[in-house]
Structure formats: structure tokens, C-alpha cells
Scaffold this motif. Structure first.
Motif, mmCIF file in Angstrom:
data_model
loop_
_atom_site.group_PDB
_atom_site.id
_atom_site.type_symbol
_atom_site.label_atom_id
_atom_site.label_comp_id
_atom_site.label_asym_id
_atom_site.label_seq_id
_atom_site.Cartn_x
_atom_site.Cartn_y
_atom_site.Cartn_z
ATOM 1 N N VAL A 180 0.841 -1.200 0.000
ATOM 2 C CA VAL A 180 0.000 0.000 0.000
ATOM 3 C C VAL A 180 0.875 1.249 0.000
ATOM 4 N N VAL A 181 0.515 2.212 -0.846
ATOM 5 C CA VAL A 181 1.165 3.522 -0.864
ATOM 6 C C VAL A 181 0.077 4.577 -0.731
ATOM 7 N N ARG A 182 0.130 5.347 0.356
ATOM 8 C CA ARG A 182 -0.838 6.421 0.576
ATOM 9 C C ARG A 182 -0.217 7.749 0.155
ATOM 10 N N ILE A 183 -0.933 8.482 -0.700
ATOM 11 C CA ILE A 183 -0.456 9.788 -1.163
ATOM 12 C C ILE A 183 -1.327 10.868 -0.533
ATOM 13 N N SER A 184 -0.736 11.680 0.338
ATOM 14 C CA SER A 184 -1.442 12.802 0.948
ATOM 15 C C SER A 184 -1.198 14.053 0.112
ATOM 16 N N TYR A 185 -2.254 14.821 -0.092
ATOM 17 C CA TYR A 185 -2.093 16.036 -0.885
ATOM 18 C C TYR A 185 -3.222 17.012 -0.589
ATOM 19 N N SER A 186 -2.968 18.249 -0.922
ATOM 20 C CA SER A 186 -3.966 19.304 -0.782
ATOM 21 C C SER A 186 -4.121 19.999 -2.119
ATOM 22 N N TYR A 187 -5.306 20.504 -2.363
ATOM 23 C CA TYR A 187 -5.550 21.220 -3.612
ATOM 24 C C TYR A 187 -4.745 22.528 -3.673
ATOM 25 N N ALA A 188 -4.201 22.958 -2.552
ATOM 26 C CA ALA A 188 -3.361 24.146 -2.545
ATOM 27 C C ALA A 188 -2.061 23.915 -3.317
ATOM 28 N N PHE A 189 -1.683 22.649 -3.525
ATOM 29 C CA PHE A 189 -0.439 22.327 -4.205
ATOM 30 C C PHE A 189 -0.670 21.639 -5.554
ATOM 31 N N LEU A 190 -1.880 21.693 -6.066
ATOM 32 C CA LEU A 190 -2.199 21.016 -7.324
ATOM 33 C C LEU A 190 -2.752 21.984 -8.345
ATOM 34 N N LYS A 191 -2.351 21.795 -9.606
ATOM 35 C CA LYS A 191 -3.047 22.470 -10.688
ATOM 36 C C LYS A 191 -4.388 21.782 -10.925
ATOM 37 N N LEU A 192 -5.179 22.349 -11.845
ATOM 38 C CA LEU A 192 -6.510 21.803 -12.089
ATOM 39 C C LEU A 192 -6.456 20.357 -12.551
ATOM 40 N N ASP A 193 -5.431 20.018 -13.329
ATOM 41 C CA ASP A 193 -5.337 18.646 -13.825
ATOM 42 C C ASP A 193 -4.459 17.766 -12.937
ATOM 43 N N GLY A 194 -4.050 18.289 -11.794
ATOM 44 C CA GLY A 194 -3.156 17.549 -10.930
ATOM 45 C C GLY A 194 -3.750 16.271 -10.378
ATOM 46 N N GLU A 195 -5.013 16.325 -9.967
ATOM 47 C CA GLU A 195 -5.628 15.138 -9.404
ATOM 48 C C GLU A 195 -5.808 14.069 -10.481
ATOM 49 N N GLN A 196 -6.079 14.487 -11.710
ATOM 50 C CA GLN A 196 -6.166 13.523 -12.802
ATOM 51 C C GLN A 196 -4.820 12.825 -13.002
ATOM 52 N N ALA A 197 -3.726 13.580 -12.869
ATOM 53 C CA ALA A 197 -2.395 12.983 -12.988
ATOM 54 C C ALA A 197 -2.170 11.956 -11.890
ATOM 55 N N LEU A 198 -2.621 12.250 -10.679
ATOM 56 C CA LEU A 198 -2.472 11.296 -9.583
ATOM 57 C C LEU A 198 -3.288 10.034 -9.843
ATOM 58 N N ALA A 215 -0.529 -1.653 -12.083
ATOM 59 C CA ALA A 215 0.030 -2.656 -12.997
ATOM 60 C C ALA A 215 1.264 -3.326 -12.402
ATOM 61 N N ALA A 216 1.990 -2.605 -11.540
ATOM 62 C CA ALA A 216 3.170 -3.180 -10.899
ATOM 63 C C ALA A 216 2.830 -3.867 -9.583
ATOM 64 N N GLY A 217 1.571 -3.759 -9.159
ATOM 65 C CA GLY A 217 1.158 -4.444 -7.937
ATOM 66 C C GLY A 217 0.980 -3.559 -6.725
ATOM 67 N N PHE A 218 1.021 -2.235 -6.908
ATOM 68 C CA PHE A 218 0.808 -1.307 -5.804
ATOM 69 C C PHE A 218 -0.687 -1.029 -5.607
ATOM 70 N N ASP A 219 -1.068 -0.876 -4.364
ATOM 71 C CA ASP A 219 -2.395 -0.363 -4.025
ATOM 72 C C ASP A 219 -2.206 1.087 -3.594
ATOM 73 N N VAL A 220 -2.360 2.013 -4.544
ATOM 74 C CA VAL A 220 -2.154 3.433 -4.276
ATOM 75 C C VAL A 220 -3.464 4.039 -3.787
ATOM 76 N N ARG A 221 -3.420 4.643 -2.624
ATOM 77 C CA ARG A 221 -4.604 5.238 -2.025
ATOM 78 C C ARG A 221 -4.409 6.745 -1.910
ATOM 79 N N LEU A 222 -5.280 7.485 -2.574
ATOM 80 C CA LEU A 222 -5.194 8.943 -2.581
ATOM 81 C C LEU A 222 -5.877 9.511 -1.346
ATOM 82 N N GLN A 223 -5.222 10.466 -0.702
ATOM 83 C CA GLN A 223 -5.747 11.079 0.514
ATOM 84 C C GLN A 223 -5.870 12.588 0.329
#
Length: 223
Positions: A57-75, A84-92
Motif C-alpha cells: 500500500v502507498v498512501r499519497i497525501s495532498y492538498s488542492y493548494a499544491f495542485l493544478k486543475l489537472d493535478g488530481e487527474q495525474a495522480l 500494474a506493478a502491484g501497488f495499491d495506491v490510495r489517494l488522501q
């Protein structure tokens, strides 16, 4: 979003090494090889890797204060590619007020936190890579990377008044950061300052942050 593999400095920094810009390109074969070597050889029914009963599991913490409009789509794309490599990425996602108050930023709350600095050069290293002191963690270093060799290079660069030597030392530190990968580059971020042509004498701070300075700012009376 254009990928930037040099995670140490922005492209506008004088010390930026362009050849590092393609570091860590997407390579599923290499990812599989490294994960297998690390013992993550099993997968569950959802394709997530398992080791000793623990999910990858990989948890990614982020705030919209640090993202462009398309940033969340990139995440979300990263989330799919990592699966595809076997990670369970969880967006926070965290709203700015809670994020700056420390929500999802505790020592056990994340594996990755999305942040960036605005700075004109490698002098920012003394903030982001300063080691913890007297039991007080450096809150500007969320990767918690504590490398005495890196800090020694940064201190030597700060104390060197020869421009070429100082740049060389900073670039040694830059290469070390990219090689050790305590941070991973994501994309190029533009900082735009919009003004009227009548506004004069606004300049950029040449210190560690590089923000606009309005001390001498004034409007030209000519129209």
C-alpha cells in the motif's frame, strides 16, 4: 502535464542539470524486477502484491493548494499505472486548512506527500534537507531523509564564495538527491506574476524562496 524527473531543482534554477530530467521514467519491467527482488512476489486476487501478509500500500497525501486543475487527474493516472506493478495506491485528498494543520501528515499517515517549493536556486536545500536537531524534526522535510553526506555538501556550498565551486557542490548534492530518490519529480510548475505595465520596480527575491518583493513598487504616472 510534462514529466520532470529531476526531483531536486526546478528547470529555472542555475544549478539545474538537464540530463537528470528524464530520471525514473515509467518502466514496468524494472519495477516488477525490483519488487520481486525485494520479496514482493505474491499477489492477491486484485493484483496487489503481498509480503508476509501485508499489502503493498502507498498512501499519497495532498492538498488542492499544491495542485493544478489537472493535478488530481495525474495522480489518478499514477494510481492506475502503479496498480500494474502491484501497488495499491490510495489517494488522501485534504482541504488546505486541515492540510496545513497537519491532517494526513503524521509520521504514520502517508508514504508520499505531494509538495513543492518556489525558489530561484539550490539555496533552498538548506531548508528542505536540514537534519532534525535536538529531537525536533524538520517539518519542511516530509521525506524524513537524513543524510549527513548530503548536508555536508550543502554546508560546503553555502560557505564557498567561488561561484563555480559553489555551483559544482550544489550539483553534487543535486545528483545525490536524484540518485537516492528521497523525493520523486512529478511535473514542471509555472509561477505567474500578472501586473499592469504601469507597475514598476517589482523584483524577485534572490534568497531561498524567490517570491516577488513590492518594497520599491510604484505606479508610473505616465499613461
Amino acid at each position: 502535464m510534462p514529466f520532470e524527473g529531476n526531483d531536486a531543482l526546478s528547470q529555472s534554477s542555475p544549478e539545474y542539470l538537464r540530463e537528470l530530467g528524464q530520471s525514473y521514467a515509467y518502466d514496468i519491467r524494472k519495477a516488477d524486477q525490483l519488487l520481486d527482488q525485494a520479496g514482493w512476489t505474491e499477489r492477491n486476487l486484485n493484483g496487489v502484491r503481498v509480503k508476509n501478509g501485508n499489502l503493498l500500500v502507498v498512501r499519497i497525501s495532498y492538498s488542492y493548494a499544491f495542485l493544478k486543475l489537472d493535478g488530481e487527474q495525474a495522480l489518478q493516472v499514477i494510481q492506475q499505472q502503479a496498480r500494474a506493478a502491484g501497488f495499491d495506491v490510495r489517494l488522501q485528498p485534504t482541504n488546505p486548512a486541515d492540510f496545513f494543520a497537519g491532517k494526513n501528515l503524521g509520521p504514520n499517515d502517508y508514504e508520499i506527500v505531494l509538495l513543492y517549493w518556489v525558489a530561484p536556486g539550490a539555496e533552498i536545500f538548506r531548508i528542505s534537507w536540514k537534519p532534525d536537531q535536538n529531537g525536533e524534526p524538520n517539518r519542511f522535510n516530509p521525506s524524513r531523509f537524513q543524510d549527513p553526506t548530503l548536508w555536508e555538501l550543502i554546508q560546503k556550498a553555502e560557505q564557498d564564495f567561488n561561484s563555480a565551486e559553489r555551483t559544482g557542490l550544489y550539483q553534487q548534492a543535486e545528483r545525490k538527491i536524484v540518485d537516492e530518490a528521497p523525493v520523486i519529480g512529478l511535473t514542471v510548475l509555472d509561477v505567474t506574476l500578472a501586473t499592469t505595465p504601469r507597475l514598476k520596480d517589482v523584483w524577485l527575491d534572490h534568497g531561498s524562496v524567490g517570491e516577488p518583493v513590492f518594497y520599491d513598487a510604484h505606479f508610473d504616472e505616465k499613461k
